[in-house]
Write a protein that holds these residues in place. Structure first.
Motif, PDB file in Angstrom:
ATOM      1  N   LEU A 115       0.825  -1.214   0.000  1.00 32.37           N
ATOM      2  CA  LEU A 115       0.000   0.000   0.000  1.00 32.37           C
ATOM      3  C   LEU A 115       0.857   1.262   0.000  1.00 32.37           C
ATOM      4  CD1 LEU A 115      -2.814   1.362   0.306  1.00 32.37           C
ATOM      5  CD2 LEU A 115      -2.483   1.188   2.781  1.00 32.37           C
ATOM      6  N   THR A 118       3.378   1.782  -3.132  1.00 31.37           N
ATOM      7  CA  THR A 118       2.661   2.226  -4.332  1.00 31.37           C
ATOM      8  C   THR A 118       2.215   3.675  -4.210  1.00 31.37           C
ATOM      9  OG1 THR A 118       1.863  -0.032  -4.681  1.00 31.37           O
ATOM     10  CG2 THR A 118       0.719   1.732  -5.855  1.00 31.37           C
ATOM     11  N   THR A 119       1.575   4.017  -3.086  1.00 30.10           N
ATOM     12  CA  THR A 119       1.055   5.379  -2.920  1.00 30.10           C
ATOM     13  C   THR A 119       2.173   6.406  -2.821  1.00 30.10           C
ATOM     14  OG1 THR A 119       0.891   5.023  -0.516  1.00 30.10           O
ATOM     15  CG2 THR A 119      -1.078   4.604  -1.845  1.00 30.10           C
ATOM     16  N   THR A 120       3.276   6.041  -2.175  1.00 36.83           N
ATOM     17  CA  THR A 120       4.398   6.986  -2.035  1.00 36.83           C
ATOM     18  C   THR A 120       5.015   7.310  -3.390  1.00 36.83           C
ATOM     19  OG1 THR A 120       4.905   6.180   0.200  1.00 36.83           O
ATOM     20  CG2 THR A 120       6.648   7.369  -0.957  1.00 36.83           C
ATOM     21  N   SER A 123       2.329   9.215  -5.705  1.00 30.67           N
ATOM     22  CA  SER A 123       2.104  10.602  -5.279  1.00 30.67           C
ATOM     23  C   SER A 123       3.335  11.453  -5.547  1.00 30.67           C
ATOM     24  CB  SER A 123       1.740  10.660  -3.794  1.00 30.67           C
ATOM     25  OG  SER A 123       2.762  10.134  -2.987  1.00 30.67           O
ATOM     26  N   TYR A 158      -4.856  13.447   7.376  1.00 29.69           N
ATOM     27  CA  TYR A 158      -5.189  12.351   6.474  1.00 29.69           C
ATOM     28  C   TYR A 158      -6.235  11.405   7.060  1.00 29.69           C
ATOM     29  CZ  TYR A 158      -2.094   9.189   9.133  1.00 29.69           C
ATOM     30  OH  TYR A 158      -1.502   8.429  10.111  1.00 29.69           O
ATOM     31  N   SER A 202      -8.164  -1.954  -1.406  1.00 28.43           N
ATOM     32  CA  SER A 202      -7.083  -1.013  -1.078  1.00 28.43           C
ATOM     33  C   SER A 202      -7.261   0.346  -1.750  1.00 28.43           C
ATOM     34  CB  SER A 202      -5.730  -1.602  -1.481  1.00 28.43           C
ATOM     35  OG  SER A 202      -5.659  -1.799  -2.884  1.00 28.43           O
ATOM     36  N   ALA A 206      -5.621   3.858  -0.356  1.00 26.45           N
ATOM     37  CA  ALA A 206      -4.588   4.418  -1.227  1.00 26.45           C
ATOM     38  C   ALA A 206      -4.911   5.857  -1.615  1.00 26.45           C
ATOM     39  CB  ALA A 206      -4.436   3.547  -2.482  1.00 26.45           C
ATOM     40  N   ILE A 207      -6.156   6.117  -1.969  1.00 29.21           N
ATOM     41  CA  ILE A 207      -6.553   7.471  -2.352  1.00 29.21           C
ATOM     42  C   ILE A 207      -6.399   8.437  -1.181  1.00 29.21           C
ATOM     43  CG2 ILE A 207      -8.531   8.905  -3.013  1.00 29.21           C
ATOM     44  CD1 ILE A 207      -7.324   7.417  -5.329  1.00 29.21           C
ATOM     45  N   LEU A 209      -4.245   8.415   1.107  1.00 29.71           N
ATOM     46  CA  LEU A 209      -2.825   8.751   1.268  1.00 29.71           C
ATOM     47  C   LEU A 209      -2.288   9.514   0.063  1.00 29.71           C
ATOM     48  CD1 LEU A 209      -1.607   5.317   2.694  1.00 29.71           C
ATOM     49  CD2 LEU A 209      -1.893   7.437   3.976  1.00 29.71           C
ATOM     50  N   MET A 210      -2.743   9.141  -1.136  1.00 26.18           N
ATOM     51  CA  MET A 210      -2.184   9.731  -2.352  1.00 26.18           C
ATOM     52  C   MET A 210      -2.566  11.192  -2.546  1.00 26.18           C
ATOM     53  SD  MET A 210      -2.255   6.929  -5.422  1.00 26.18           S
ATOM     54  CE  MET A 210      -1.971   8.253  -6.591  1.00 26.18           C
ATOM     55  N   THR A 278      -4.912   5.395   9.080  1.00 22.42           N
ATOM     56  CA  THR A 278      -5.573   4.961   7.845  1.00 22.42           C
ATOM     57  C   THR A 278      -5.904   3.475   7.891  1.00 22.42           C
ATOM     58  OG1 THR A 278      -4.498   6.664   6.508  1.00 22.42           O
ATOM     59  CG2 THR A 278      -5.315   4.731   5.347  1.00 22.42           C
TER      60      THR A 278
END
Length: 305
Positions: A115, A118-120, A123, A158, A202, A206-207, A209-210, A278
């Protein structure tokens, strides 16, 4: 040799001191709480109707204390803890006994790593590209609009954003599931049915965090590029008649990425801590949820792990 003495050696010593102090604090703090995990297990057994005479209670207490590695005083426990730690053993989980702590961590780690990695990265990529364009064309209306949107979105906590997404897209408009990493009863396997189910579950975490990560990267990159555009060598390049695209991509954006790459590396180092709130909001089976459960149950070994 001079580099080793003046630069490398002091930083190695500083690193070891920080690790030692950090581990010591994590060892001591859970033991300062008034909850005794052994007594808590015994209380749970008696509350469920089990009758234990005093001799049996004392025998059970001694057995649990030995199994949990809590025998002796705090100093003896500390020495025994370092002995296990140096062998890569955090011991068993107190409230999921006899499952080893490392097994629980390794079960949760892929969820958090997948998670947050990918998001890091996404973004960072999206935010850096948009921020670079907004910084280079900062006088354009669309760039100013993007900057205003990022300025409004970035300060939102967040976990508040995660709750809003959960309420809107899991309850008011039930498009996505509200909790879990995959559907109940779904057989785990490397196939499209399971992978697509994981992706759907997910999506909201993910959104959450992104979006905030993209807003932060847009503002950071925009500020960097805005400063670079004002540098003398950019002015000379424009005066020399170089193409706008060449100035932007070869000189401005490339130099602007240097501090952003450092920022990305620092962000990647934090992904293994988990996105605590989260993961709790979405009941996501990652490290954050595992840590929250360990704190609630006062699981010393799992907290330290």
């Amino acid at each position: 040799m001079l580099f080793f003495k003046r630069y490398l050696l002091p930083r190695i010593i500083q690193f070891l001191v920080v690790v030692f102090v950090g581990i010591t604090v994590v060892f001591i703090v859970p033991r300062l709480t008034p909850v005794d995990p052994v007594q808590q297990v015994i209380s749970q057994m008696t509350s469920q109707g089990a009758f234990l005479d005093p001799a049996a209670v004392e025998a059970l207490r001694q057995s649990l204390t030995e199994m949990y590695g809590l025998e002796g005083g705090i100093f003896q426990q500390y020495v025994a803890f370092w002995g296990r730690l140096l062998h890569g053993d955090f011991g068993p989980s107190l409230f999921q006994f006899p499952v080893p702590v490392m097994e629980l961590i390794m079960d949760s780690l892929p969820w958090t790593a997948g998670l947050l990695l990918t998001t890091t990265i996404l973004s960072w990529l999206v935010g850096s590209i948009i921020g670079a364009l907004a910084g280079y064309f900062k006088n354009k209306a669309w760039a100013q609009t993007l900057d205003n949107i990022a300025m409004v979105v970035r300060p939102i906590p967040y976990y508040i954003f995660a709750l809003l997404l959960l309420i809107v897209f899991a309850y008011l408009i039930p498009i996505f599931p509200s909790a879990g990493g995959y559907s109940v009863g779904r057989q785990i396997g490397f196939n499209w049915a399971f992978i697509s189910d994981v992706l759907v579950h997910s999506f909201l975490p993910a959104i959450s965090l992104m979006v905030l990560g993209i807003a932060a990267n847009i503002q950071t990159m925009k500020l960097i590029v805005s400063n670079i555009v004002a540098e003398d060598y950019v002015m000379y390049a424009k005066a020399g008649g170089l193409k706008e695209s060449k100035i932007a991509f070869k000189y401005v954006f490339r130099n602007g990425l240097l501090p952003q790459v450092t920022n990305l590396a620092l962000s990647l180092g934090q992904i293994f801590g988990g996105a605590l709130i989260t993961e709790i909001v979405f009941a996501y089976p990652g490290i954050g949820t595992l840590l929250y459960g360990a704190i609630n149950s006062n699981d010393y070994n799992l907290i330290i792990g």
